[in-house]
Motif scaffolding. Structure first.
Motif, PDB file in Angstrom:
ATOM      1  N   ARG A  22       0.742  -1.312   0.114  1.00  0.00           N
ATOM      2  CA  ARG A  22       0.071  -0.077  -0.022  1.00  0.00           C
ATOM      3  C   ARG A  22       0.819   1.354  -0.313  1.00  0.00           C
ATOM      4  O   ARG A  22       0.560   2.117  -0.668  1.00  0.00           O
ATOM      5  CB  ARG A  22      -0.830   0.020   1.185  1.00  0.00           C
ATOM      6  N   LEU A  26       1.305   4.321  -3.033  1.00  0.00           N
ATOM      7  CA  LEU A  26       1.045   5.652  -2.299  1.00  0.00           C
ATOM      8  C   LEU A  26       2.220   6.707  -2.508  1.00  0.00           C
ATOM      9  O   LEU A  26       2.345   7.678  -2.250  1.00  0.00           O
ATOM     10  CB  LEU A  26       0.595   5.948  -0.974  1.00  0.00           C
ATOM     11  N   GLN A 261      -4.272   5.969  15.230  1.00  0.00           N
ATOM     12  CA  GLN A 261      -3.325   6.066  13.926  1.00  0.00           C
ATOM     13  C   GLN A 261      -2.364   4.934  13.979  1.00  0.00           C
ATOM     14  O   GLN A 261      -1.403   5.408  13.320  1.00  0.00           O
ATOM     15  CB  GLN A 261      -2.837   7.648  13.751  1.00  0.00           C
ATOM     16  N   ASP A 294      -3.905  -1.131   5.630  1.00  0.00           N
ATOM     17  CA  ASP A 294      -4.502  -0.014   4.663  1.00  0.00           C
ATOM     18  C   ASP A 294      -4.688   1.424   5.372  1.00  0.00           C
ATOM     19  O   ASP A 294      -4.239   2.430   4.982  1.00  0.00           O
ATOM     20  CB  ASP A 294      -6.003  -0.396   4.071  1.00  0.00           C
ATOM     21  N   VAL A 295      -4.958   1.357   6.658  1.00  0.00           N
ATOM     22  CA  VAL A 295      -5.142   2.865   7.306  1.00  0.00           C
ATOM     23  C   VAL A 295      -3.636   3.259   7.623  1.00  0.00           C
ATOM     24  O   VAL A 295      -3.569   4.374   7.218  1.00  0.00           O
ATOM     25  CB  VAL A 295      -5.916   2.571   8.905  1.00  0.00           C
ATOM     26  N   GLU A 298      -2.149   5.064   4.753  1.00  0.00           N
ATOM     27  CA  GLU A 298      -2.319   6.374   4.445  1.00  0.00           C
ATOM     28  C   GLU A 298      -1.979   7.259   5.725  1.00  0.00           C
ATOM     29  O   GLU A 298      -1.502   8.520   5.303  1.00  0.00           O
ATOM     30  CB  GLU A 298      -3.979   6.661   4.454  1.00  0.00           C
ATOM     31  N   ALA A 301       1.860   8.140   4.749  1.00  0.00           N
ATOM     32  CA  ALA A 301       1.865   8.755   3.399  1.00  0.00           C
ATOM     33  C   ALA A 301       1.181  10.231   3.836  1.00  0.00           C
ATOM     34  O   ALA A 301       1.432  11.004   2.646  1.00  0.00           O
ATOM     35  CB  ALA A 301       1.129   8.143   2.396  1.00  0.00           C
ATOM     36  N   LYS A 303      -1.910  10.843   3.812  1.00  0.00           N
ATOM     37  CA  LYS A 303      -3.144  11.243   2.852  1.00  0.00           C
ATOM     38  C   LYS A 303      -4.368  11.301   3.802  1.00  0.00           C
ATOM     39  O   LYS A 303      -4.674  10.342   4.597  1.00  0.00           O
ATOM     40  CB  LYS A 303      -3.402  10.007   1.873  1.00  0.00           C
ATOM     41  N   ALA A 306      -6.789   9.574   8.118  1.00  0.00           N
ATOM     42  CA  ALA A 306      -7.321   8.186   8.208  1.00  0.00           C
ATOM     43  C   ALA A 306      -7.209   7.785   9.779  1.00  0.00           C
ATOM     44  O   ALA A 306      -6.242   8.433  10.330  1.00  0.00           O
ATOM     45  CB  ALA A 306      -6.213   7.135   7.461  1.00  0.00           C
TER      46      ALA A 306
END
Length: 401
Positions: A22, A26, A261, A294-295, A298, A301, A303, A306
């Motif tokens: 993932r 990204l 997070q 997946d979280v 993000e 990255a 993004k 998340a």
């Protein structure tokens, strides 16, 4: 986060590989450190390898470009380095612990040799090496004892029986897979195993492993009854691998404590998968690990915002002749509504538990065509229609998966 930021992931299991993939999508490169000599693989399918249904190549995962084979021995958070057994050091800006879990080795007399090794014939069942060792040792007629009747023990007992072993399954609890299944579903699993020739003993505690010349010969129960054994499989559960985190001074309870997070007590260090404890939960299942990966990709990255808020996990076991799924609360409380459909001839069983007009759990054995629709209704936690018709439709409609 800039492209020069160094992301290091310790652990090349399902969670670590998914995270690296993932992150790559990204635009963030990651160094994945794995200690096993094999290609990364899907641990969920090890029982199928033991049964001879799959080769190890079939369960292999795509190997990320930044894979380093090394055993990590320590983390220096002040210097932001990871120390490896071969003396090398890897510098990080962001570190992720995906260290997974280890097999629980029960406190049995005679379980270890004087050199603190398992005797010949005694196997854990957690890694591909464990699986390959068992595959090499099993042969038609060999006397095998599986200790533990949870998901892993049931899978191992079935695989050994398929290979022609004489299998005894010793389960300390009153029924098989008691954490996932209700008594009726557990009875169907019991019947399936006995149909394969497995001798199942519940409410049975193993006390002792007897060895001669460094090799296992028998297993003794708490009541003194002894079972001849040439193979013993330890399927007594797992515990999170938190040694690195503890030694590095990170906050650890049962697992490495993480927030929404997936940050540990050090904001530069994250954890996910079997080793992570989020909001009091240790999942130990593939679906939450993948969702966390997946979280976290993000988050790392940069993004959006998340957050990981937990996973409502569904347990699914698909083996030739035995398909089952369980989710939520499978045992009803007083006041709950229960809908059950059973077909003894076909060996199928479907049950859902409804509380305050919401689906709170279910278990299915046999035909699993309805599991997708039921799981979506459970995950959505929306009130069900009050006339009951749609719920019966969910139980009987086989196009929902």
């Amino acid at each position: 986060m800039t492209s020069k930021t160094r992301v290091v992931v310790i652990g090349a299991g399902l969670a670590g590989v998914r995270l690296a993939q993932r992150l790559g999508e990204l635009g963030v490169a990651a160094t994945l450190v794995g200690e096993e000599e094999h290609r990364p693989y899907n641990r969920v399918l090890l029982a199928e390898v033991l049964a001879g249904r799959y080769s190890p190549d079939v369960i292999a995962l795509p190997a990320p470009a930044g894979l380093v084979r090394a055993r990590v021995t320590g983390i220096d958070r002040a210097e932001r380095t990871v120390r490896c057994a071969d003396g090398t050091e890897i510098v990080y800006d962001t570190l992720v612990l995906a260290t997974g879990s280890n097999s629980v080795l029960p406190p049995l007399r005679g379980l270890f040799t004087p050199d603190h090794e398992l005797p010949d014939g005694v196997h854990a069942f957690r890694t591909l090496d464990d699986c390959l060792g068992l595959s090499k040792a099993v042969r038609p007629g060999v006397k095998a004892v599986v200790i533990g009747g949870g998901l892993l023990g049931v899978s191992a007992a079935r695989a050994l029986a398929v290979r022609g072993a004489q299998v005894v399954l010793a389960q300390q609890a009153e029924r098989l897979m008691e954490r996932q299944l209700d008594p009726n579903a557990s009875a169907l699993v019991h019947r399936h195993l006995t149909g394969l020739g497995v001798e199942v003993h519940t409410e049975c505690r193993v006390r002792d492993v007897r060895c001669v010349g460094g090799a296992v010969r028998s297993v003794e129960m708490a009541d003194g009854f002894a079972l001849d054994a040439e193979l013993v499989v330890l399927a007594c559960g797992v515990h999170p691998r938190v040694g690195l985190a503890k030694d590095a001074g990170l906050a650890v309870h049962k697992g490495v404590l993480v927030d929404d997070q997936l940050r540990t007590s050090d904001p530069r260090v994250h954890a996910l998968g079997d080793c992570a404890q989020h909001d009091g939960n240790l999942y130990g299942l593939a679906a939450p690990a993948l969702e966390q990966a997946d979280v976290l990709a993000e988050v790392i990255a940069g993004k959006g915002t998340a957050r990981y808020t937990g996973t409502r996990s569904l347990t699914r076991l698909t083996l030739a002749g035995l398909d089952l799924a369980a989710f939520g609360e499978t045992v009803a409380l007083p006041g709950d509504d229960v809908v059950q459909l059973a077909d003894a001839t076909r060996g199928t069983y479907r049950k859902v538990v409804v509380r305050d007009d919401r689906l709170v759990g279910g278990v299915l054995v046999g035909e699993l065509g309805t599991v997708g629709a039921l799981a979506r209704a459970w995950e959505g936690a929306e009130p069900l229609p009050t006339n009951g018709g749609p719920l019966l439709h969910l139980l009987t409609h086989d196009g929902g998966s």
